[in-house]
Design a protein around this motif. Structure first.
Motif, PDB file in Angstrom:
ATOM      1  N   THR A  41       0.832  -1.212   0.000  1.00 58.61           N
ATOM      2  CA  THR A  41       0.000   0.000   0.000  1.00 58.61           C
ATOM      3  C   THR A  41       0.860   1.253   0.000  1.00 58.61           C
ATOM      4  OG1 THR A  41      -1.729  -1.186   1.220  1.00 58.61           O
ATOM      5  CG2 THR A  41      -1.826   1.218   1.225  1.00 58.61           C
ATOM      6  N   LEU A  42       1.910   1.268   0.832  1.00 59.66           N
ATOM      7  CA  LEU A  42       2.807   2.430   0.860  1.00 59.66           C
ATOM      8  C   LEU A  42       3.530   2.618  -0.478  1.00 59.66           C
ATOM      9  CD1 LEU A  42       4.457   2.400   4.415  1.00 59.66           C
ATOM     10  CD2 LEU A  42       3.079   4.216   3.387  1.00 59.66           C
ATOM     11  N   THR A  43       3.912   1.515  -1.086  1.00 59.79           N
ATOM     12  CA  THR A  43       4.573   1.606  -2.398  1.00 59.79           C
ATOM     13  C   THR A  43       3.639   2.213  -3.432  1.00 59.79           C
ATOM     14  OG1 THR A  43       5.949  -0.327  -1.909  1.00 59.79           O
ATOM     15  CG2 THR A  43       5.693   0.290  -4.232  1.00 59.79           C
ATOM     16  N   ALA A  44       2.385   1.762  -3.429  1.00 58.27           N
ATOM     17  CA  ALA A  44       1.406   2.313  -4.380  1.00 58.27           C
ATOM     18  C   ALA A  44       1.172   3.799  -4.123  1.00 58.27           C
ATOM     19  CB  ALA A  44       0.095   1.536  -4.264  1.00 58.27           C
ATOM     20  N   LEU A  45       1.067   4.163  -2.843  1.00 55.07           N
ATOM     21  CA  LEU A  45       0.845   5.570  -2.505  1.00 55.07           C
ATOM     22  C   LEU A  45       2.041   6.441  -2.911  1.00 55.07           C
ATOM     23  CD1 LEU A  45      -0.817   5.121   1.009  1.00 55.07           C
ATOM     24  CD2 LEU A  45      -1.911   6.071  -1.046  1.00 55.07           C
ATOM     25  N   ARG A  46       3.249   5.915  -2.751  1.00 58.40           N
ATOM     26  CA  ARG A  46       4.432   6.679  -3.148  1.00 58.40           C
ATOM     27  C   ARG A  46       4.443   6.915  -4.658  1.00 58.40           C
ATOM     28  NH1 ARG A  46      10.388   4.146  -2.638  1.00 58.40           N
ATOM     29  NH2 ARG A  46       9.386   2.750  -4.121  1.00 58.40           N
ATOM     30  N   HIS A  47       4.129   5.884  -5.416  1.00 59.42           N
ATOM     31  CA  HIS A  47       4.101   6.041  -6.879  1.00 59.42           C
ATOM     32  C   HIS A  47       3.033   7.052  -7.303  1.00 59.42           C
ATOM     33  CE1 HIS A  47       7.090   3.173  -8.159  1.00 59.42           C
ATOM     34  NE2 HIS A  47       6.565   2.214  -7.404  1.00 59.42           N
ATOM     35  N   LEU A  48       1.877   6.979  -6.662  1.00 64.29           N
ATOM     36  CA  LEU A  48       0.802   7.915  -7.006  1.00 64.29           C
ATOM     37  C   LEU A  48       1.184   9.349  -6.648  1.00 64.29           C
ATOM     38  CD1 LEU A  48      -2.303   5.831  -5.870  1.00 64.29           C
ATOM     39  CD2 LEU A  48      -1.714   6.442  -8.223  1.00 64.29           C
ATOM     40  N   ALA A  49       1.801   9.547  -5.499  1.00 67.66           N
ATOM     41  CA  ALA A  49       2.210  10.894  -5.088  1.00 67.66           C
ATOM     42  C   ALA A  49       3.273  11.455  -6.020  1.00 67.66           C
ATOM     43  CB  ALA A  49       2.723  10.866  -3.649  1.00 67.66           C
ATOM     44  N   ARG A  50       4.216  10.605  -6.425  1.00 68.74           N
ATOM     45  CA  ARG A  50       5.253  11.070  -7.353  1.00 68.74           C
ATOM     46  C   ARG A  50       4.658  11.357  -8.739  1.00 68.74           C
ATOM     47  NH1 ARG A  50      10.579   7.339  -5.781  1.00 68.74           N
ATOM     48  NH2 ARG A  50      10.880   8.268  -3.715  1.00 68.74           N
ATOM     49  N   ARG A  51       3.665  10.561  -9.116  1.00 70.65           N
ATOM     50  CA  ARG A  51       2.985  10.835 -10.386  1.00 70.65           C
ATOM     51  C   ARG A  51       2.272  12.184 -10.319  1.00 70.65           C
ATOM     52  NH1 ARG A  51      -1.290   6.469 -11.911  1.00 70.65           N
ATOM     53  NH2 ARG A  51       0.606   5.201 -11.824  1.00 70.65           N
ATOM     54  N   HIS A  52       1.642  12.465  -9.193  1.00 67.22           N
ATOM     55  CA  HIS A  52       0.964  13.750  -8.995  1.00 67.22           C
ATOM     56  C   HIS A  52       1.967  14.900  -9.105  1.00 67.22           C
ATOM     57  CE1 HIS A  52      -1.057  17.037  -6.892  1.00 67.22           C
ATOM     58  NE2 HIS A  52      -2.206  16.410  -7.109  1.00 67.22           N
ATOM     59  N   ARG A  53       3.118  14.749  -8.491  1.00 70.70           N
ATOM     60  CA  ARG A  53       4.144  15.789  -8.538  1.00 70.70           C
ATOM     61  C   ARG A  53       4.650  15.999  -9.964  1.00 70.70           C
ATOM     62  NH1 ARG A  53       9.122  14.750  -4.726  1.00 70.70           N
ATOM     63  NH2 ARG A  53       9.448  13.090  -6.264  1.00 70.70           N
ATOM     64  N   TYR A  54       4.864  14.903 -10.667  1.00 70.54           N
ATOM     65  CA  TYR A  54       5.340  15.010 -12.052  1.00 70.54           C
ATOM     66  C   TYR A  54       4.301  15.712 -12.929  1.00 70.54           C
ATOM     67  CZ  TYR A  54       6.444  13.704 -16.828  1.00 70.54           C
ATOM     68  OH  TYR A  54       6.682  13.740 -18.174  1.00 70.54           O
ATOM     69  N   LEU A  55       3.033  15.354 -12.763  1.00 69.97           N
ATOM     70  CA  LEU A  55       1.981  15.979 -13.564  1.00 69.97           C
ATOM     71  C   LEU A  55       1.862  17.472 -13.245  1.00 69.97           C
ATOM     72  CD1 LEU A  55      -0.711  13.174 -13.377  1.00 69.97           C
ATOM     73  CD2 LEU A  55       0.489  13.938 -15.433  1.00 69.97           C
ATOM     74  N   THR A  56       2.060  17.844 -11.985  1.00 72.93           N
ATOM     75  CA  THR A  56       2.028  19.256 -11.623  1.00 72.93           C
ATOM     76  C   THR A  56       3.141  20.024 -12.326  1.00 72.93           C
ATOM     77  OG1 THR A  56       1.056  18.743  -9.450  1.00 72.93           O
ATOM     78  CG2 THR A  56       2.143  20.885  -9.692  1.00 72.93           C
ATOM     79  N   GLU A  57       4.336  19.439 -12.345  1.00 70.82           N
ATOM     80  CA  GLU A  57       5.454  20.078 -13.056  1.00 70.82           C
ATOM     81  C   GLU A  57       5.159  20.177 -14.557  1.00 70.82           C
ATOM     82  OE1 GLU A  57       8.673  17.555 -12.060  1.00 70.82           O
ATOM     83  OE2 GLU A  57       8.906  18.313 -10.000  1.00 70.82           O
ATOM     84  N   GLU A  58       4.550  19.150 -15.101  1.00 72.05           N
ATOM     85  CA  GLU A  58       4.208  19.156 -16.530  1.00 72.05           C
ATOM     86  C   GLU A  58       3.193  20.253 -16.842  1.00 72.05           C
ATOM     87  OE1 GLU A  58       1.695  16.163 -19.312  1.00 72.05           O
ATOM     88  OE2 GLU A  58       3.413  15.273 -18.289  1.00 72.05           O
TER      89      GLU A  58
END
Length: 403
Positions: free
Chosen positions: A195-212
């Motif tokens: 669960t923590l691994t999935a949440l980390r990937h989702l949070a990093r995806r959110h950060r990347y999309l914000t930068e994009e």
């Protein structure tokens, strides 16, 4: 003396890999021939030579100039050929005459021959086409980011209590930062680690999309300041709304015959909705719904911070109009304003002299803001040309010269 070649009209049925063209005589409508060509630069050249081999081409009617026919439309316009947008035949016509590529191509030529008021296609070869591509990428990134955030919240609902307790009182920003920085055990170690691994990937995806999104908006802002500075400088119109309205109008807004046609294109043209003793109008539900949403956002901004719009709303409210009717009227008014900004853009007053003048006088942003009873951010955005307020700019310049 050789006679001039006969005038001909062509119609094109467009597809992803091939285009089918049909040629008819402009004077009589006689069918002269049809053929299929690939959707390549060489194919476009062969198609044009096929048309001109039958006579002097006057107009080419193309179905889907903003989709499958975009490349062909650009090629023909660059060759000096007049192009018209042909609408897809109605279902009743197809039931009577059947459907095939030659039939559709001849139907497109017949539509041009009939002299129907066919719309001019978008040019799609300038800054607005570049804006359209970037705006499309931004919109999909925004949707993906929103979906990512919803997935994070949903996953936290069913997460083990140990994880929920660690993030229960965090704000959204703190939550995303914490999750992106987590270093869980291998995902195969158990439910908590997975669960923590999935949440980390989702949070990093959110950060990347914000930068994009931030990067795309910066590029959009640069293009908008070059393509339509007057539109971007208008009160209540930001980068995203300006981009959408420009995309709706196209690179050649002169193809729009009137401000009423632009309002109809944006779904902001009122149509009768009366019945019995009730006489009223409602907004047209057709048109570009993204453009309609852009007008709606502009209305909301102006209703919250524009004195003239607030006064108008108060006046119409006393006349018995409800909020929906007032918004309808404001949408129509803004559509008229945007049309004139696109077709007859006025030069934007220059403000780059304000900041050097203030610095030369050793006046702080806070002191200037206090003098005019506003926020320092307002003065800063005015100096950098990020927002437009001609009255404030003139008063600010006069005050700086007198200081």
């Amino acid at each position: 003396m050789a006679s001039a070649p006969a005038a001909v009209i062509a119609g094109v049925d467009t597809h992803a890999d091939t285009h089918h063209v049909a040629v008819v005589a402009a004077a009589t409508g006689t069918r002269l021939g049809d053929a299929k060509f690939p959707t390549t630069e060489a194919g476009y050249g062969d198609l044009l030579r096929f048309i001109t081999s039958h006579g002097q081409v006057t107009t080419v009617g193309i179905e889907g100039t903003n989709s499958y026919g975009a490349g062909l439309s650009r090629h023909l316009r660059s060759a000096g050929v007049k192009v018209a947008e042909v609408l897809r035949p109605a279902r009743q016509v197809r039931r009577r005459h059947g459907k095939s590529d030659p039939i559709d191509a001849y139907a497109a030529a017949s539509a041009v021959l009939a002299g129907d008021r066919l719309p001019a296609p978008k040019a799609a070869d300038g800054d607005v086409e570049a804006i359209r591509a970037l705006h499309l990428a931004r919109r999909s990134a925004v949707k993906a980011r929103a979906n990512t955030q919803r997935q994070i919240k949903s996953l936290l609902v069913t997460a083990p209590e140990k994880i929920r307790a660690q993030v229960r009182n965090l704000t959204d920003t703190e939550l995303l930062t914490r999750l992106a920085a987590t270093r869980p055990a291998p995902a195969t170690a158990g439910v908590e680690a997975a669960t923590l691994t999935a949440l980390r990937h989702l949070a990093r995806r959110h950060r990347y999309l914000t930068e994009e999104i931030t990067e795309l908006e910066a590029d959009l802002d640069t293009l908008l300041r070059r393509a339509a500075p007057a539109l971007l400088a208008t009160k209540g119109i930001g980068t995203v709304t300006a981009a959408q309205l420009l995309v709706t109008a196209g690179d050649n807004p002169d193809r729009l015959t009137s401000e009423g046609s632009f309002a109809a294109l944006c779904g902001a043209a009122p149509i009768p909705a009366s019945s019995g003793k009730t006489v009223r109008y409602r907004l047209n539900r057709g048109g570009d719904r993204h453009a309609n949403a852009a007008l709606y956002r502009i209305v909301l901004v102006r209703m919250s911070c524009d004195p003239r719009t607030k006064a108008y709303v108060a006046k119409r409210t006393t006349e018995g109009k409800d909020t929906k009717e007032i918004i309808r009227c404001l949408k129509r008014t803004i559509a008229r304003e945007v049309y004139h900004l696109l077709t007859h853009p006025a030069p934007v007053p220059r403000t780059e002299d304000l900041r050097p003048l203030r610095n030369a006088k050793h006046i702080t942003l806070q002191a200037a803001a206090d003098h005019f009873g506003t926020w320092p951010t307002v003065i800063s955005r005015l100096e950098r040309g990020l927002s437009r307020n001609d009255t404030l700019a003139d008063a600010y310049r006069h005050w700086l010269h007198a200081a």
